[in-house]
Motif scaffolding. Structure first.
Motif, PDB file in Angstrom:
ATOM      1  N   SER A 128       0.809  -1.227   0.000  1.00  0.00           N
ATOM      2  CA  SER A 128       0.000   0.000   0.000  1.00  0.00           C
ATOM      3  C   SER A 128       0.840   1.274   0.000  1.00  0.00           C
ATOM      4  O   SER A 128       0.449   2.262  -0.609  1.00  0.00           O
ATOM      5  CB  SER A 128      -0.964   0.008   1.180  1.00  0.00           C
ATOM      6  N   ALA A 129       1.985   1.246   0.640  1.00  0.00           N
ATOM      7  CA  ALA A 129       2.832   2.441   0.703  1.00  0.00           C
ATOM      8  C   ALA A 129       3.363   2.829  -0.682  1.00  0.00           C
ATOM      9  O   ALA A 129       3.719   3.991  -0.907  1.00  0.00           O
ATOM     10  CB  ALA A 129       3.990   2.232   1.665  1.00  0.00           C
ATOM     11  N   ASP A 130       3.395   1.875  -1.605  1.00  0.00           N
ATOM     12  CA  ASP A 130       3.888   2.160  -2.957  1.00  0.00           C
ATOM     13  C   ASP A 130       2.844   2.844  -3.832  1.00  0.00           C
ATOM     14  O   ASP A 130       3.184   3.329  -4.915  1.00  0.00           O
ATOM     15  CB  ASP A 130       4.341   0.873  -3.650  1.00  0.00           C
ATOM     16  N   HIS A 131       1.582   2.861  -3.413  1.00  0.00           N
ATOM     17  CA  HIS A 131       0.502   3.481  -4.194  1.00  0.00           C
ATOM     18  C   HIS A 131       0.528   3.006  -5.645  1.00  0.00           C
ATOM     19  O   HIS A 131       0.516   3.799  -6.582  1.00  0.00           O
ATOM     20  CB  HIS A 131       0.587   5.006  -4.139  1.00  0.00           C
ATOM     21  N   LEU A 132       0.555   1.697  -5.822  1.00  0.00           N
ATOM     22  CA  LEU A 132       0.672   1.113  -7.158  1.00  0.00           C
ATOM     23  C   LEU A 132      -0.569   1.348  -8.013  1.00  0.00           C
ATOM     24  O   LEU A 132      -1.691   1.368  -7.511  1.00  0.00           O
ATOM     25  CB  LEU A 132       0.898  -0.404  -7.033  1.00  0.00           C
ATOM     26  N   GLU A 133      -0.345   1.501  -9.289  1.00  0.00           N
ATOM     27  CA  GLU A 133      -1.421   1.470 -10.275  1.00  0.00           C
ATOM     28  C   GLU A 133      -1.617   0.001 -10.639  1.00  0.00           C
ATOM     29  O   GLU A 133      -0.688  -0.807 -10.522  1.00  0.00           O
ATOM     30  CB  GLU A 133      -1.020   2.266 -11.524  1.00  0.00           C
ATOM     31  N   LEU A 134      -2.800  -0.361 -11.091  1.00  0.00           N
ATOM     32  CA  LEU A 134      -3.060  -1.759 -11.425  1.00  0.00           C
ATOM     33  C   LEU A 134      -2.123  -2.270 -12.514  1.00  0.00           C
ATOM     34  O   LEU A 134      -1.739  -3.435 -12.523  1.00  0.00           O
ATOM     35  CB  LEU A 134      -4.517  -1.948 -11.822  1.00  0.00           C
ATOM     36  N   CYS A 135      -1.706  -1.388 -13.428  1.00  0.00           N
ATOM     37  CA  CYS A 135      -0.784  -1.799 -14.483  1.00  0.00           C
ATOM     38  C   CYS A 135       0.625  -2.065 -13.942  1.00  0.00           C
ATOM     39  O   CYS A 135       1.451  -2.650 -14.637  1.00  0.00           O
ATOM     40  CB  CYS A 135      -0.745  -0.768 -15.607  1.00  0.00           C
ATOM     41  N   GLU A 136       0.892  -1.659 -12.710  1.00  0.00           N
ATOM     42  CA  GLU A 136       2.202  -1.894 -12.089  1.00  0.00           C
ATOM     43  C   GLU A 136       2.220  -3.188 -11.259  1.00  0.00           C
ATOM     44  O   GLU A 136       3.181  -3.464 -10.568  1.00  0.00           O
ATOM     45  CB  GLU A 136       2.582  -0.718 -11.195  1.00  0.00           C
ATOM     46  N   ILE A 137       1.158  -3.950 -11.379  1.00  0.00           N
ATOM     47  CA  ILE A 137       1.055  -5.233 -10.692  1.00  0.00           C
ATOM     48  C   ILE A 137       0.886  -6.300 -11.765  1.00  0.00           C
ATOM     49  O   ILE A 137      -0.055  -6.251 -12.555  1.00  0.00           O
ATOM     50  CB  ILE A 137      -0.149  -5.257  -9.725  1.00  0.00           C
ATOM     51  N   VAL A 147       2.909 -12.843  -7.958  1.00  0.00           N
ATOM     52  CA  VAL A 147       2.474 -11.521  -8.408  1.00  0.00           C
ATOM     53  C   VAL A 147       3.642 -10.569  -8.170  1.00  0.00           C
ATOM     54  O   VAL A 147       4.214 -10.548  -7.081  1.00  0.00           O
ATOM     55  CB  VAL A 147       1.214 -11.055  -7.659  1.00  0.00           C
ATOM     56  N   THR A 148       3.956  -9.775  -9.178  1.00  0.00           N
ATOM     57  CA  THR A 148       5.124  -8.896  -9.102  1.00  0.00           C
ATOM     58  C   THR A 148       4.713  -7.442  -8.979  1.00  0.00           C
ATOM     59  O   THR A 148       3.867  -6.954  -9.728  1.00  0.00           O
ATOM     60  CB  THR A 148       6.005  -9.071 -10.364  1.00  0.00           C
ATOM     61  N   ASN A 149       5.333  -6.761  -8.034  1.00  0.00           N
ATOM     62  CA  ASN A 149       5.257  -5.315  -7.905  1.00  0.00           C
ATOM     63  C   ASN A 149       6.266  -4.797  -8.922  1.00  0.00           C
ATOM     64  O   ASN A 149       7.466  -4.869  -8.699  1.00  0.00           O
ATOM     65  CB  ASN A 149       5.629  -4.908  -6.474  1.00  0.00           C
ATOM     66  N   MET A 150       5.798  -4.321 -10.067  1.00  0.00           N
ATOM     67  CA  MET A 150       6.684  -3.938 -11.158  1.00  0.00           C
ATOM     68  C   MET A 150       7.532  -2.719 -10.813  1.00  0.00           C
ATOM     69  O   MET A 150       8.589  -2.520 -11.392  1.00  0.00           O
ATOM     70  CB  MET A 150       5.879  -3.678 -12.427  1.00  0.00           C
ATOM     71  N   ARG A 151       7.092  -1.925  -9.870  1.00  0.00           N
ATOM     72  CA  ARG A 151       7.856  -0.744  -9.486  1.00  0.00           C
ATOM     73  C   ARG A 151       9.112  -1.135  -8.706  1.00  0.00           C
ATOM     74  O   ARG A 151      10.195  -0.641  -8.960  1.00  0.00           O
ATOM     75  CB  ARG A 151       6.997   0.201  -8.660  1.00  0.00           C
ATOM     76  N   SER A 152       8.968  -2.055  -7.738  1.00  0.00           N
ATOM     77  CA  SER A 152      10.104  -2.437  -6.899  1.00  0.00           C
ATOM     78  C   SER A 152      10.747  -3.744  -7.331  1.00  0.00           C
ATOM     79  O   SER A 152      11.872  -4.049  -6.928  1.00  0.00           O
ATOM     80  CB  SER A 152       9.658  -2.589  -5.450  1.00  0.00           C
ATOM     81  N   GLY A 153      10.025  -4.547  -8.120  1.00  0.00           N
ATOM     82  CA  GLY A 153      10.523  -5.861  -8.505  1.00  0.00           C
ATOM     83  C   GLY A 153      10.220  -6.948  -7.486  1.00  0.00           C
ATOM     84  O   GLY A 153      10.542  -8.114  -7.706  1.00  0.00           O
ATOM     85  N   ALA A 154       9.606  -6.589  -6.369  1.00  0.00           N
ATOM     86  CA  ALA A 154       9.282  -7.574  -5.328  1.00  0.00           C
ATOM     87  C   ALA A 154       8.218  -8.533  -5.848  1.00  0.00           C
ATOM     88  O   ALA A 154       7.263  -8.122  -6.516  1.00  0.00           O
ATOM     89  CB  ALA A 154       8.783  -6.866  -4.074  1.00  0.00           C
ATOM     90  N   VAL A 155       8.412  -9.810  -5.543  1.00  0.00           N
ATOM     91  CA  VAL A 155       7.462 -10.839  -5.950  1.00  0.00           C
ATOM     92  C   VAL A 155       6.785 -11.392  -4.707  1.00  0.00           C
ATOM     93  O   VAL A 155       7.441 -11.777  -3.741  1.00  0.00           O
ATOM     94  CB  VAL A 155       8.164 -11.983  -6.718  1.00  0.00           C
TER      95      VAL A 155
END
Length: 173
Positions: A128-137, A147-155
């Protein structure tokens, strides 16, 4: 099982009456409080929210909550960040698929589409702290397990449970 005569339920119901106009939202609130009471062996805890709106329990527990058509799902941990989502199986997700599916993702049926939606909601809550857009997941469409957080690369490892009526996804890191 908590009876209708239980003072806690009565208190929560009265509190919910003053907080929510919607009868459905009041029921969800009461169900949340009853589930938390069960999880914590009768101890009453207050849910607070951080600056991002993510719920937490002041005693150091991370919590994630989801609601859908008569169900409330809660995941709690004192060691991990958590995220959860539950959705009723319905074809309405087809109407919004273009808003959340990436070009490198695919869904072969409604269940798979709903799993993608739930996975993204779960990971959005998890990070939640990353305020991701759906396209960034990004959901691994072949396994539905990562599932990958495309902003940080965390899986995040995704756990998926389905019934004939609901899809539930949750994760923790």
């Amino acid at each position: 099982m908590v009876s209708q005569n239980d003072p806690y339920v009565l208190w929560v119901t009265l509190e919910a009456e003053s907080m929510f106009r919607s009868a459905i939202r009041r029921k969800e609130y009461v169900a949340e409080r009853i589930l938390l009471r069960e999880i914590f062996n009768g101890k009453e805890l207050n849910i607070e929210h951080n600056a991002d709106g993510k719920p937490f329990i002041a005693n150091g527990y991370n919590i994630s909550i989801s609601h859908t058509r008569g169900y409330v799902a809660i995941i709690v941990s004192d060691k991990h960040e958590v995220g959860i989502d539950i959705e009723y199986i319905n074809d309405r997700v087809c109407k919004i698929a273009n808003r959340f599916m990436r070009e490198d993702e695919h869904a072969d049926n409604i269940i798979s589409l709903i799993v993608h939606w739930c996975a993204k909601e779960t990971v959005y809550k998890l990070f939640s702290a990353d305020h991701l857009e759906l396209c960034e997941i990004k959901v691994d469409s072949d396994t539905l397990a990562n599932v990958t957080n495309m902003r940080s690369g965390a899986v995040a490892r995704l756990i998926v449970e389905t019934t004939s009526e609901y899809v539930l996804t949750y994760s923790f890191i």
